[in-house]
Enzyme design. Structure first.
Site, PDB file in Angstrom:
ATOM      1  N   ASP A  61     -14.729 -45.607  44.334  1.00 31.93           N
ATOM      2  CA  ASP A  61     -13.969 -46.814  44.596  1.00 31.93           C
ATOM      3  C   ASP A  61     -12.502 -46.621  44.196  1.00 31.93           C
ATOM      4  O   ASP A  61     -12.192 -46.355  43.028  1.00 31.93           O
ATOM      5  CB  ASP A  61     -14.604 -47.953  43.787  1.00 31.93           C
ATOM      6  CG  ASP A  61     -13.972 -49.285  44.104  1.00 31.93           C
ATOM      7  OD1 ASP A  61     -14.269 -49.813  45.180  1.00 31.93           O
ATOM      8  OD2 ASP A  61     -13.174 -49.772  43.292  1.00 31.93           O
ATOM      9  N   THR A  94      -9.209 -50.358  49.294  1.00 31.81           N
ATOM     10  CA  THR A  94      -8.240 -49.928  48.281  1.00 31.81           C
ATOM     11  C   THR A  94      -7.769 -48.496  48.532  1.00 31.81           C
ATOM     12  O   THR A  94      -6.592 -48.202  48.363  1.00 31.81           O
ATOM     13  CB  THR A  94      -8.856 -50.018  46.871  1.00 31.81           C
ATOM     14  OG1 THR A  94     -10.086 -49.307  46.855  1.00 31.81           O
ATOM     15  CG2 THR A  94      -9.100 -51.445  46.481  1.00 31.81           C
ATOM     16  N   THR A  95      -8.692 -47.633  48.940  1.00 30.72           N
ATOM     17  CA  THR A  95      -8.301 -46.252  49.222  1.00 30.72           C
ATOM     18  C   THR A  95      -7.389 -46.214  50.434  1.00 30.72           C
ATOM     19  O   THR A  95      -6.347 -45.546  50.440  1.00 30.72           O
ATOM     20  CB  THR A  95      -9.551 -45.381  49.461  1.00 30.72           C
ATOM     21  OG1 THR A  95     -10.515 -45.676  48.468  1.00 30.72           O
ATOM     22  CG2 THR A  95      -9.206 -43.911  49.429  1.00 30.72           C
ATOM     23  N   ASP A 387     -18.125 -55.299  46.594  1.00 31.31           N
ATOM     24  CA  ASP A 387     -17.285 -55.072  47.778  1.00 31.31           C
ATOM     25  C   ASP A 387     -17.933 -55.660  49.026  1.00 31.31           C
ATOM     26  O   ASP A 387     -17.277 -56.301  49.841  1.00 31.31           O
ATOM     27  CB  ASP A 387     -17.064 -53.568  48.013  1.00 31.31           C
ATOM     28  CG  ASP A 387     -16.065 -52.982  47.031  1.00 31.31           C
ATOM     29  OD1 ASP A 387     -15.597 -53.727  46.151  1.00 31.31           O
ATOM     30  OD2 ASP A 387     -15.764 -51.779  47.156  1.00 31.31           O
TER      31      ASP A 387
END
Ligand code: ADP
Ligand code: MG
Length: 521
Positions: A61, A94-95, A387
């Site tokens: 994550d 997020t990545t 998520d």
């Protein structure tokens, strides 16, 4: 003129200017985004993070990785903040956001080397970001009318490649959609009504949805009932002990009779607590303070299932689910303060005991009961579920879904490139650079799937041109270019909008800086 030079900064101040400042900032930003790049997508790798204290976190994550890393450089911290904002606003991507921000910086560096002014880069990036938002809007498949299939698709997509244990993203996606549908109302998804409770000691396939609240507390005594049907529930902020006034009173225990009288007085106080609850037919008491042993014995005698030291959040969930009102003194407790649940039961899991409050009379609170073999498994499972619940909520409440697997990025880059011809001057270079930066996302997906990134990109573009959309569908050990809609690979539109927004903002902010003044400390 002449005379003394003027010092406006203390001698300890460190100062980096112009190109040096820019390249150091850009290098730091790029480094951070590179750090998470290999985790992107369903076949992305995990990172093992070891804290100073030796605690180990294994995760895929982006926000967690960046959060656990000890990042000091201010520009690198800004990229970390991009991931944090992304996590807070939409709960996923997020990545994607961090990689995009890093790529925008990398391309900005090339432009700066070619003497494009930072202001021109900033303007070009903002213009390109507008076009990117348009492209996302065009790709939206179903606005507010998502069927379960697509909702499962978006939940599954967010969990693929995460530590979902042996249960697999498919089964978990089903649980997630079930949970979301339970708490969906006219005002959208009441996401707060969904909790996740983890418990080790079983394979993750035992993960299930519980229609109610799971409390971590154990009954105060072993001889209390383990299960109550149609339970009347009291939630009390009361200390089940002798009151201050009584404790302070000094007993003159010169005779055995007097001592007995004092003990009797205490006993009768404990008994009164239990009687008061029994009179109102309370079956279960959740008490946020302590219950004295002798008070507990009387409660057990009355057949009341009681919990002590219940934490505040749990007490609040129980109140919401059962319709109980919290009461601060036994004398104030009335029948109307009691909540109801179809069942309250205590179950043992190895060393631990958990209390399930199911079928509460008030809110539709639900809990995803996540199981796994070890803490590492349940921790990563919890993040994945978190998520997935967030993306399903975002898909339903904020703008539907877009095809995943890099398809929306291919569409964004194509749309941005289409418009570059109409853009005047050097800004055009910046707009083009933005499209190149976006390309890195499908490229990275290809790389992480073990495909040749150049071939994959060419393939995706030509399919996009001929069929309107194309993504990389991960399949076993490799991947293929195909229609993500058919493969059920979706991302929420909100995740893409947010990533564009926050990555552009961070990259343009960093590119603008030409002077870094740091106080020495
Ligand atoms: P992020 O932190 O950005 O969410 P992830 O590692 O979760 O990063 O990867 C997200 C990307 O992986 C998205 O672009 C998503 O569409 C893609 N993806 C997820 N599942 C699949 C799949 N089965 N096939 C292809 N791409 C997928
Ligand atoms: Mg994700």
């Amino acid at each position: 003129m002449g005379g003394q030079p003027m010092f406006i900064l203390s001698e300890d101040t460190e100062r980096t200017r112009g190109q040096d400042a820019q390249s150091s900032n850009i290098a730091a930003g790029k480094a951070v985004s590179e750090a998470v790049r290999t985790t992107l997508g369903p076949r992305g790798m995990d990172k093992m993070l070891v804290s100073d204290a030796g605690d180990v976190v294994i995760t895929n994550d982006g926000a967690t990785i960046l959060g656990e890393m000890d990042i000091e450089h201010p520009a690198a911290q800004m990229i970390t903040e991009v991931a944090e904002t992304q996590e807070e606003e939409v709960g996923d991507g997020t990545t994607t956001a961090a990689v995009l921000a890093g790529q925008l910086l990398a391309k900005a560096e090339t432009l700066l080397d070619d003497d494009v002014h930072p202001t021109t880069i900033v303007e070009g990036y903002h213009e390109a970001a507008q076009l990117a938002h348009e492209a996302v809007d065009e790709q939206v498949l179903a606005g507010d009318d998502l069927d379960d299939d697509r909702l499962r698709g978006v939940a599954r997509t967010s969990m693929t490649g995460k530590g979902t244990g042996d249960v697999g993203a498919e089964a978990l996606a089903e649980t997630v959609v079930e949970a979301i549908r339970q708490v969906e109302g006219d005002d959208g998804v009441a996401r707060d009504e969904i909790s996740i409770r983890t418990q080790t000691g079983s394979s993750s396939s035992a993960t299930e949805l519980v229609e109610g609240v799971i409390s971590e507390e154990e009954p105060v005594r072993e001889d209390m009932p383990k299960s109550v049907e149609n339970a009347s529930i009291a939630v009390l902020d009361v200390e089940f002990d002798i009151r201050e006034a009584n404790v302070d009173a000094e007993y003159d225990v010169s005779s055995v009779d007097q001592l007995n009288a004092a003990i009797d007085a205490e006993e009768s106080q404990f008994e009164q607590y239990a009687d008061a609850l029994a009179d109102l037919d309370v079956d279960v008491a959740f008490v946020t303070e302590d219950i004295e042993d002798r008070a507990a014995a009387y409660l057990a005698e009355e057949g009341i299932l009681a919990f002590e030291g219940v934490d505040d959040d749990e007490a609040r969930s129980i109140v919401r689910a059962t319709g109980a009102s919290r009461v601060g003194a036994i004398e104030d407790l009335e029948a109307s303060d009691l909540g109801e649940a179809e069942q309250v039961r205590v179950e043992s899991f190895g060393e631990d005991e958990l209390a399930f409050v199911e079928g509460g009379a008030a809110a539709e609170a639900v809990t995803v009961f996540a199981r796994g073999g070890t803490d590492h498994v349940t921790d990563e499972l919890e993040r994945a579920l978190h998520d997935a619940l967030d993306v399903a909520t975002a898909a339903l409440d904020s703008g539907g879904v877009v095809p995943g697997g890099g398809a929306s990025e291919i569409a964004i880059a194509a749309h941005v490139r289409d418009q570059t011809a109409s853009i005047e001057g050097r800004r055009q270079l910046a707009v083009e650079a933005f499209a190149d930066a976006v390309d890195v996302l499908p490229r990275t997906l290809a790389e992480n799937t073990g495909m040749d990134p150049i071939d994959a990109l060419v393939d995706l573009r030509s399919r996009h041109d001929s069929e309107g959309r194309a993504g990389l569908i991960s399949e076993g050990q490799t991947g293929r270019a195909d229609d993500p809609v058919e493969a059920g690979v979706f991302d929420p539109a909100a995740v893409k909008h947010e990533a564009i927004e926050s990555a552009t903002e961070a990259a343009t902010m960093i590119a603008r800086i030409d002077d870094v003044i740091s106080a020495d400390n």
